[in-house]
Motif scaffolding. Structure first.
Motif, short mmCIF file in Angstrom:
data_model
loop_
_atom_site.label_atom_id
_atom_site.label_comp_id
_atom_site.label_asym_id
_atom_site.label_seq_id
_atom_site.Cartn_x
_atom_site.Cartn_y
_atom_site.Cartn_z
N ILE A 41 34.92 17.09 46.76
CA ILE A 41 34.38 18.40 47.14
C ILE A 41 34.03 18.41 48.63
O ILE A 41 34.35 19.37 49.34
N VAL A 42 33.41 17.35 49.10
CA VAL A 42 33.06 17.25 50.53
C VAL A 42 34.33 17.31 51.37
O VAL A 42 34.39 18.00 52.39
N GLN A 43 35.36 16.59 50.96
CA GLN A 43 36.63 16.59 51.69
C GLN A 43 37.23 17.99 51.72
O GLN A 43 37.69 18.46 52.77
N LEU A 44 37.22 18.68 50.60
CA LEU A 44 37.77 20.03 50.55
C LEU A 44 36.96 20.99 51.41
O LEU A 44 37.52 21.87 52.07
N GLU A 45 35.64 20.83 51.42
CA GLU A 45 34.80 21.68 52.26
C GLU A 45 35.10 21.45 53.74
O GLU A 45 35.14 22.40 54.52
N ARG A 46 35.34 20.20 54.13
CA ARG A 46 35.71 19.90 55.52
C ARG A 46 37.04 20.54 55.88
O ARG A 46 37.21 21.10 56.97
N GLU A 47 38.00 20.42 54.99
CA GLU A 47 39.31 21.02 55.24
C GLU A 47 39.20 22.53 55.34
O GLU A 47 39.83 23.15 56.20
N LEU A 48 38.40 23.14 54.49
CA LEU A 48 38.20 24.58 54.52
C LEU A 48 37.55 24.99 55.84
O LEU A 48 37.97 25.97 56.47
N ALA A 49 36.54 24.26 56.27
CA ALA A 49 35.89 24.55 57.55
C ALA A 49 36.88 24.43 58.70
O ALA A 49 36.88 25.25 59.63
N SER A 50 37.74 23.42 58.63
CA SER A 50 38.75 23.24 59.67
C SER A 50 39.73 24.40 59.70
O SER A 50 40.11 24.88 60.77
N LEU A 51 40.12 24.87 58.53
CA LEU A 51 41.05 26.00 58.47
C LEU A 51 40.42 27.30 58.97
O LEU A 51 41.12 28.19 59.44
N ARG A 52 39.13 27.40 58.89
CA ARG A 52 38.43 28.61 59.34
C ARG A 52 38.20 28.64 60.85
O ARG A 52 37.79 29.65 61.38
N GLN A 53 38.45 27.51 61.52
CA GLN A 53 38.26 27.47 62.97
C GLN A 53 39.29 28.38 63.64
O GLN A 53 40.45 28.42 63.24
N PRO A 54 38.84 29.10 64.66
CA PRO A 54 39.79 29.98 65.37
C PRO A 54 40.92 29.16 65.99
O PRO A 54 40.71 28.03 66.42
N SER A 55 42.06 29.74 66.00
CA SER A 55 43.24 29.07 66.53
C SER A 55 43.84 29.91 67.65
O SER A 55 43.80 31.13 67.59
#
Length: 98
Positions: A41-55
């Motif tokens: 769950i922690v790993q998925l939350e990190r990945e989700l946060a990373s995907l939400r970063q502006p690009s």
């Protein structure tokens, strides 16, 4: 990502039959499963946060399209047009501005 999820789903379906119910597992094993689940769950939350970063990808694509359009209509022998095109390319590479 989709293929990865499909793989997880299909492997889960094939393993569901072989997994013993929680009542047959030891407390230590159940605690270990809980820790693994929490880590996942922690790993998925990190990945989700990373995907939400502006690009900057969208802006970079726009600049690239503009460079292509500019390159198609400028006279490469004309110094000002060539300089403008080179500045856009440098900006895209991060050495200048868009």
């Amino acid at each position: 990502m989709v293929q990865r999820l499909e793989t997880i789903a299909s492997s889960r379906a094939t393993h569901d039959v072989a997994i013993p119910p929680a009542a047959l597992r030891s407390v230590a094993e159940l605690e270990q499963l809980c820790m693994r689940r929490q880590a996942f769950i922690v790993q998925l939350e990190r990945e989700l946060a990373s995907l939400r970063q502006p690009s900057e990808l969208e802006r970079r694509v726009e600049v690239l399209e503009e460079i292509v359009r500019l390159g198609q209509k400028v006279d490469v022998d004309e110094s000002a047009s060539r300089d403008e095109l080179q500045e856009k390319i440098k900006g895209l590479r991060g050495r200048g501005r868009y």
